[in-house]
Design a protein around this motif. Structure first.
Motif, PDB file in Angstrom:
ATOM      1  N   UNK A   1       1.356   8.963   1.979  1.00 22.45           N
ATOM      2  CA  UNK A   1       1.509   9.607   3.346  1.00 22.45           C
ATOM      3  C   UNK A   1       1.867   8.484   4.508  1.00 22.45           C
ATOM      4  N   UNK A   2       1.632   8.800   5.699  1.00 19.97           N
ATOM      5  CA  UNK A   2       1.766   8.076   7.050  1.00 19.97           C
ATOM      6  C   UNK A   2       0.655   7.961   7.839  1.00 19.97           C
ATOM      7  N   UNK A   3       0.253   6.958   8.494  1.00 19.47           N
ATOM      8  CA  UNK A   3      -0.805   7.211   9.652  1.00 19.47           C
ATOM      9  C   UNK A   3      -0.065   6.674  10.832  1.00 19.47           C
TER      10      UNK A   3
ATOM     11  N   UNK B   1      -4.628   5.026  23.413  1.00 19.85           N
ATOM     12  CA  UNK B   1      -3.824   5.769  22.271  1.00 19.85           C
ATOM     13  C   UNK B   1      -3.621   7.180  22.749  1.00 19.85           C
ATOM     14  N   UNK B   2      -2.384   7.702  22.804  1.00 18.95           N
ATOM     15  CA  UNK B   2      -2.246   9.028  23.087  1.00 18.95           C
ATOM     16  C   UNK B   2      -2.606   9.906  22.020  1.00 18.95           C
ATOM     17  N   UNK B   3      -2.243   9.634  20.769  1.00 19.24           N
ATOM     18  CA  UNK B   3      -2.498  10.356  19.637  1.00 19.24           C
ATOM     19  C   UNK B   3      -2.331   9.587  18.579  1.00 19.24           C
ATOM     20  N   UNK B   4      -3.150   9.911  17.437  1.00 22.67           N
ATOM     21  CA  UNK B   4      -2.957   9.495  15.956  1.00 22.67           C
ATOM     22  C   UNK B   4      -2.574  10.599  15.143  1.00 22.67           C
ATOM     23  N   UNK B   5      -1.604  10.540  14.339  1.00 26.50           N
ATOM     24  CA  UNK B   5      -1.310  11.484  13.312  1.00 26.50           C
ATOM     25  C   UNK B   5      -1.458  11.010  11.918  1.00 26.50           C
ATOM     26  N   UNK B   6      -2.093  11.938  11.288  1.00 25.10           N
ATOM     27  CA  UNK B   6      -2.064  11.781   9.552  1.00 25.10           C
ATOM     28  C   UNK B   6      -1.173  12.789   9.074  1.00 25.10           C
ATOM     29  N   UNK B   7      -0.175  12.061   8.327  1.00 22.61           N
ATOM     30  CA  UNK B   7       0.767  12.848   7.607  1.00 22.61           C
ATOM     31  C   UNK B   7       0.239  12.807   6.088  1.00 22.61           C
ATOM     32  N   UNK B   8       0.042  13.896   5.506  1.00 22.61           N
ATOM     33  CA  UNK B   8      -0.414  13.844   4.227  1.00 22.61           C
ATOM     34  C   UNK B   8       0.712  14.254   3.275  1.00 22.61           C
TER      35      UNK B   8
ATOM     36  N   UNK C   1       0.973  -1.109   0.109  1.00 19.33           N
ATOM     37  CA  UNK C   1       0.019  -0.022  -0.002  1.00 19.33           C
ATOM     38  C   UNK C   1       0.779   1.421   0.132  1.00 19.33           C
ATOM     39  N   UNK C   2       0.603   2.267  -0.598  1.00 12.58           N
ATOM     40  CA  UNK C   2       1.196   3.562  -0.565  1.00 12.58           C
ATOM     41  C   UNK C   2       1.007   4.503   0.541  1.00 12.58           C
ATOM     42  N   UNK C   3       0.093   4.023   1.516  1.00 15.75           N
ATOM     43  CA  UNK C   3       0.179   4.549   2.834  1.00 15.75           C
ATOM     44  C   UNK C   3       0.604   3.679   3.793  1.00 15.75           C
TER      45      UNK C   3
END
Length: 760
Positions: free
Chosen positions: A159-161, A138-145, A114-116
């Motif tokens: 990107x990255x989740x 979970x402390x935090x989820x970051x979605x990096x586009x 997958x590209x994510x």
């Protein structure tokens, strides 16, 4: 049923969210000093204020995650909660497929890349089955586009989740327990306990258990599986923190999951021919299957994160191990019988189709060493090396639903993947207002692949034997960005970045591509490369009571890896698109309108286009209404059962143009606590299910709303709430199966429930 209004034209969408944010800002009265909390992220492997990071990032944490988790949904609940993010699955809870800015992969093979990229506690989860690990504590989820090729490496072209668990803390006993119950006898229990073991050692134990009864009944009396869509899903995580001084820490993490449930429920002929409307009398709670439906998954893993502060630099070591096994079996034709039998249905069933995929062998090892500077001057840097080693085996089975569900096909895939990389990045503060960042990464990736077919299903070529492929590729990716501070609270940023997805190999030998010779049964997709440009603004204003992040982006992908799925052969084939173009706009906005009212808006517009005049795919083995130019007709007498179509100019599959999320929280303080009302609404526009465009296989716009009413007391230690998810009970097809009939699958139903949470 009510739906959230959305702009009908592209230009109006780009203007309206920004105009709304400006209007709210101008209309807001003078406020007291209460402010929005500062959001910090580790998108560039350092802890920073999200406003200072020159890229498009969204976060989810705290109450927003609690609200989504309350109904027991899996990771797909995050779809549409931040700009440009979609998540779907044809495997149910076990195999989520992520899309950012329209870029993802619809491939249902257990070897699909997958590209994510999904990164959990600093360890990449490469296999798609690993990406479905439950969300709890979970402390935090970051979605990096956008491409993240420098610091996160290969297979991050979209990107990255990024997930970060709550970590143990020293010298403090704390934790929480939450229990919820609701529709379909669902129970969602989770909790965590932080235990100080000494002055320098602490542990944190986190557990989650989710249950839902089957709610879809099989009306076919002879069907082996009577009810579906239930599950028992249990996961846990234990962490140990050893920190004898501020200059050294060791964090050990061990985790696991056990899922016992049902595979995705496919529904035969649910679309009216020539439309994407459901057939008359469609009932989401009923199917008629003659195939077995079952799913079983176990996973375990561990990681060790070491940190040494050596004065001038800090050294990080991250060691990861992951292992997963899964078996998933379902009725692919979505019905019972076949047209040549005395009875069959619902609708036309040309032949029976029942299959299963399993992952009996999987092992992933990863190691990263990273050094970062501790200098307080204008120059900061970091660099490191990364090693990756994966081995997998995939079993594919075919069964005869009309022959007593007996096995009549069996094939395997085996792959070894070795990769390594070196990387570095620098930050340089040119002046008080201007900061530049840049980095490079060199990656080497090698795959060795073997596919074997031991039992040929009926009506397929009789080949049984062994096919091999190997790939070897290298790449240099990087990024360059600038941040300019207009004042202390407003930054402009620009970023150009490149990314790389390593070559992929596909070999589902059960159903080969038509009359192609055996050496063509294994397909290879070459490296995918992307170049992305984005520009945006991030600002805190109204004395810290409002926050906005908005940006424009444009990307071009060379040799995008896509999977041609479906057609009459039900074959997966990897192909490369010569060029794909994506562009759009993204917005995150929060406003503390009063001390008791918090408003949030996120939105995105994505326009994706395939640009390849020489790329053709087989389409509509199920006889759907094709919108694309037909290059060659189906010729059953020559063994070709699907027409061939051109897809130049089509949007990417599962890529909604518009995503909007609105949420609001209103608090009503009392003498002993606080009443609150929280509502959130997520909208995504229509989607294509496949590379080609067909009327029936176009998903309608989907709007899902949530409501939560609760009371908090005891200085925040206790909370009781009632909740609803998908409260308008909107039913939509979210995916399709095309090779046999007009089969589709739908979104989760409406749920109501109650929850109690205690913190200590």
């Amino acid at each position: 049923m009510p739906t959230m209004p959305v702009p009908s034209a592209r230009r109006s969408f780009i203007v309206h969210p920004l105009a709304l944010a400006a209007a709210l800002a101008l209309a807001a009265p003078a406020f007291a000093q209460q402010q929005l909390q500062v959001v910090t992220v580790t998108a560039e492997r350092r802890v920073e204020n999200i406003r200072d990071v020159p890229s498009s990032i969204s976060t989810l944490s705290g109450e927003a995650l609690d609200v989504l988790n309350s109904s027991g949904q899996d990771i797909r609940q995050l779809a549409g909660r931040v700009p440009s993010l979609n998540i779907e699955s044809s495997f149910g809870r076990a195999f989520p497929r992520f899309y950012i800015r329209g870029l993802g992969n619809t491939d249902f093979d257990l070897n699909a890349s997958q590209p994510v990229s999904l990164v959990f506690d600093e360890v990449v989860q490469e296999n798609p089955i690993l990406k479905g690990f439950p969300i709890f504590d979970i402390a935090q989820i970051e979605v990096l586009r956008g491409p993240q090729g420098t610091l996160f490496g290969r297979n991050t072209t979209a990107g990255v989740v990024k997930f970060e668990s709550v970590k143990p803390v020293l010298k403090k006993t704390e934790g929480y327990f939450s229990i919820g119950a609701g529709t379909f006898s669902s129970v969602n229990a989770e909790g965590a306990f932080n235990i100080p073991l000494s002055d320098v050692l602490a542990a944190r134990i986190s557990l989650q258990s989710q249950h839902r009864d089957d709610w879809v009944k099989n009306t076919y009396a002879a069907g082996p599986t009577k009810e579906m869509e239930g599950y028992d899903d249990t996961a846990g995580r234990v962490q140990f923190l050893y920190q004898p001084s501020k200059d050294f820490s060791a964090l050990f993490n061990v985790h696991g999951r056990k899922l016992d449930g049902t595979a995705r429920v496919f529904r035969a002929n649910i679309f009216k021919p020539g439309t994407n409307d459901f057939v008359d009398g469609f009932d989401p709670k009923k199917v008629s299957h003659d195939g077995k439906n079952e799913q079983d998954l176990t996973s375990d893993g561990a990681s060790l994160r070491l940190r040494w502060n050596l004065g001038a630099v800090t050294l990080h070591s991250i060691t990861g191990y992951e292992h997963v096994e899964v078996y998933s079996r379902g009725d692919i034709d979505g019905g019972f019988g076949a047209f040549f039998l005395p009875s069959s249905g619902p609708g036309f069933i040309p032949f029976d189709a029942e299959s299963a995929d399993g992952l009996p062998k999987h092992r992933q090892l990863s190691q990263e060493f990273r050094v970062e500077s501790n200098a307080s001057g204008p120059l900061k840097w970091q660099g490191g090396v990364y090693l990756f080693d994966e081995e997998i085996r995939i079993d594919s089975f075919n069964y005869s639903s009309i022959g007593g569900n007996a096995q009549n096909g069996y094939a395997t895939q085996n792959q070894e993947n070795r990769a390594w990389a070196v990387f570095g990045s620098v930050n340089f503060k040119v002046s008080d207002a201007l900061e530049l960042r840049g980095g490079l990464r060199y990656t080497k990736d090698k795959k060795d692949f073997v596919a074997e077919r031991f039992q040929a299903p009926p009506f397929t070529p009789e080949f049984t034997g062994r096919l091999t492929k190997e790939t070897s590729a290298s790449n240099v990716s990087g990024d360059l960005s600038a941040t300019y501070a207009l004042d202390k609270t407003t930054n402009l940023y620009g970023r150009v970045a490149t990314g790389f997805r390593a070559p992929s190999i596909q070999g589902r030998l059960l159903f080969p591509p038509g009359n192609a010779p055996a050496e063509k049964w294994v397909s290879v997709a070459d490296s995918e490369k992307v170049t992305s440009y984005e520009f945006g603004v991030k600002s805190d204003f109204l004395g810290g009571r409002a926050r906005i992040s908005a940006g424009l982006f444009h990307y071009t992908i060379k040799d995008q890896q896509v999977t041609a799925v479906g057609g009459a052969a039900n074959f997966n084939q990897l192909v490369n698109v010569e060029k794909t173009i994506g562009k759009g706009v993204e917005l995150d906005f929060k406003l503390l309108a009063t001390d008791n009212l918090l408003l949030g808006l996120s939105a995105s517009y994505n326009d994706t286009r395939i640009r390849d005049k020489n790329l053709f795919v087989d389409a509509c083995g199920s006889g759907c209404t094709i919108r694309d130019p037909i290059i060659a007709l189906a010729k059953p007498d020559e063994g070709k059962f699907s027409p061939t179509v051109a897809i130049d100019g089509n949007p990417l599959p599962q890529a909604p143009k518009t995503v909007v999320n609105l949420n609001a929280r209103f608090a009503m303080p009392t003498g002993n606590g606080e009443w609150y009302v929280y509502t959130d609404w997520s909208y995504r526009s229509k989607i294509n299910f496949f590379l080609y465009e067909a009327v029936e296989f176009t998903g309608k716009p989907l709007t899902e709303g949530g409501l939560r009413i609760g009371y908090i007391w005891g200085n925040g230690k206790y909370e009781a709430a009632v909740f609803g998810r998908n409260i308008t009970d909107q039913v939509r097809a979210v995916g399709g199966i095309d090779f046999n009939n007009l089969t589709g699958f739908i979104n989760d139903p409406r749920t109501w429930g109650a929850q109690f949470k205690m913190s200590f």
